[in-house]
Write a protein that holds these residues in place. Structure first.
Motif, short mmCIF file in Angstrom:
data_model
loop_
_atom_site.label_atom_id
_atom_site.label_comp_id
_atom_site.label_asym_id
_atom_site.label_seq_id
_atom_site.Cartn_x
_atom_site.Cartn_y
_atom_site.Cartn_z
N HIS A 9 0.85 -1.20 0.00
CA HIS A 9 0.00 0.00 0.00
C HIS A 9 0.89 1.24 0.00
CE1 HIS A 9 -3.22 -2.76 0.82
NE2 HIS A 9 -2.54 -3.23 1.86
N LEU A 10 1.40 1.62 -1.16
CA LEU A 10 2.37 2.71 -1.26
C LEU A 10 1.73 4.06 -1.55
CD1 LEU A 10 5.12 0.80 -3.24
CD2 LEU A 10 5.03 1.24 -0.79
N ASN A 11 0.53 4.09 -2.10
CA ASN A 11 -0.14 5.35 -2.45
C ASN A 11 -1.25 5.63 -1.44
OD1 ASN A 11 1.33 6.06 -4.73
ND2 ASN A 11 0.22 4.58 -5.95
N LEU A 12 -0.88 6.11 -0.27
CA LEU A 12 -1.86 6.39 0.78
C LEU A 12 -2.30 7.85 0.70
CD1 LEU A 12 -0.15 4.46 3.68
CD2 LEU A 12 -2.03 3.71 2.23
N ILE A 13 -3.06 8.18 -0.32
CA ILE A 13 -3.56 9.53 -0.53
C ILE A 13 -5.06 9.51 -0.22
CG2 ILE A 13 -3.85 11.42 -2.17
CD1 ILE A 13 -1.44 10.24 -3.69
N TYR A 14 -5.46 10.18 0.86
CA TYR A 14 -6.86 10.22 1.27
C TYR A 14 -7.34 11.66 1.32
CZ TYR A 14 -5.84 5.52 2.94
OH TYR A 14 -5.45 4.22 3.03
N GLY A 15 -8.56 11.89 0.87
CA GLY A 15 -9.19 13.20 1.03
C GLY A 15 -8.63 14.29 0.13
N ASP A 16 -8.89 15.52 0.51
CA ASP A 16 -8.49 16.68 -0.26
C ASP A 16 -7.10 17.15 0.13
OD1 ASP A 16 -10.96 16.72 -1.50
OD2 ASP A 16 -11.83 18.01 0.03
N ALA A 17 -6.54 17.97 -0.72
CA ALA A 17 -5.22 18.55 -0.46
C ALA A 17 -5.30 19.57 0.68
CB ALA A 17 -4.70 19.23 -1.71
N LYS A 18 -4.17 19.82 1.33
CA LYS A 18 -4.09 20.82 2.39
C LYS A 18 -4.04 22.20 1.73
CE LYS A 18 -0.63 22.21 5.78
NZ LYS A 18 0.65 21.82 6.36
N TYR A 19 -4.81 23.15 2.25
CA TYR A 19 -4.77 24.49 1.67
C TYR A 19 -5.13 25.55 2.71
CZ TYR A 19 -9.86 24.43 1.50
OH TYR A 19 -11.19 24.39 1.83
N LYS A 20 -4.67 26.77 2.45
CA LYS A 20 -5.03 27.96 3.23
C LYS A 20 -5.36 29.06 2.24
CE LYS A 20 -1.91 26.95 7.05
NZ LYS A 20 -0.74 27.39 7.79
N LEU A 21 -6.42 29.78 2.49
CA LEU A 21 -6.88 30.81 1.58
C LEU A 21 -7.24 32.06 2.38
CD1 LEU A 21 -7.86 31.73 -1.24
CD2 LEU A 21 -10.04 30.67 -0.70
N THR A 22 -6.65 33.20 1.99
CA THR A 22 -6.95 34.48 2.61
C THR A 22 -7.35 35.45 1.50
OG1 THR A 22 -5.28 34.09 4.29
CG2 THR A 22 -6.05 36.35 4.04
N THR A 23 -8.48 36.12 1.65
CA THR A 23 -8.94 37.07 0.64
C THR A 23 -9.53 38.29 1.33
OG1 THR A 23 -9.46 35.27 -0.87
CG2 THR A 23 -10.47 37.39 -1.33
N VAL A 24 -9.17 39.48 0.87
CA VAL A 24 -9.71 40.74 1.38
C VAL A 24 -10.13 41.57 0.17
CG1 VAL A 24 -9.19 42.85 2.64
CG2 VAL A 24 -8.19 40.69 3.38
N PHE A 25 -11.23 42.28 0.26
CA PHE A 25 -11.69 43.14 -0.83
C PHE A 25 -12.42 44.33 -0.23
CE2 PHE A 25 -14.72 44.59 -3.99
CZ PHE A 25 -13.90 44.72 -5.10
N TYR A 26 -12.27 45.48 -0.85
CA TYR A 26 -13.05 46.64 -0.41
C TYR A 26 -13.63 47.34 -1.63
CZ TYR A 26 -9.59 50.10 -1.83
OH TYR A 26 -8.75 50.89 -2.56
N ASN A 27 -14.73 48.03 -1.42
CA ASN A 27 -15.44 48.74 -2.47
C ASN A 27 -16.03 49.99 -1.83
OD1 ASN A 27 -16.77 49.44 -4.76
ND2 ASN A 27 -18.28 47.80 -4.67
N ALA A 28 -15.64 51.18 -2.30
CA ALA A 28 -16.10 52.41 -1.66
C ALA A 28 -16.42 53.47 -2.70
CB ALA A 28 -15.03 52.94 -0.71
N GLY A 29 -17.36 54.30 -2.37
CA GLY A 29 -17.71 55.42 -3.22
C GLY A 29 -18.28 56.55 -2.39
#
Length: 80
Positions: A9-29
């Motif tokens: 059992h050499l390919n022990l890949i389970y589930g989703d990949a590890k990730y981190k996501l940061t997003t910032v947005f602004y909208n002004a008028g």
């Protein structure tokens, strides 16, 4: 191959990949008399890491005599 750790059992890949996501947005008028001033911006940072399938020692036996499992890492920063 029976001497490899985890064989057969050499390919022990389970589930989703590890990730981190940061997003910032602004909208002004703002209205200044007859003129409207408008601004927007964005920032994003992404990091992801995933294991790939096991590579047998025949790929590079002098470097990895027991084979190896590559890890794909992605880093991305977006600014606007």
């Amino acid at each position: 191959m029976p001497l490899l750790p985890g064989y057969p059992h050499l390919n022990l890949i389970y589930g989703d990949a590890k990730y981190k996501l940061t997003t910032v947005f602004y909208n002004a008028g703002v209205k200044l008399g007859a003129v409207e001033v408008y601004s927007s911006g964005s920032y994003g940072h992404r990091y992801g890491q995933s294991r790939q399938n096991y590579r047998f020692p025949s790929i590079a036996p002098t470097i990895w005599p027991q084979g190896f499992t590559p890890v794909l890492t992605t880093r991305k920063t977006i600014t606007r």
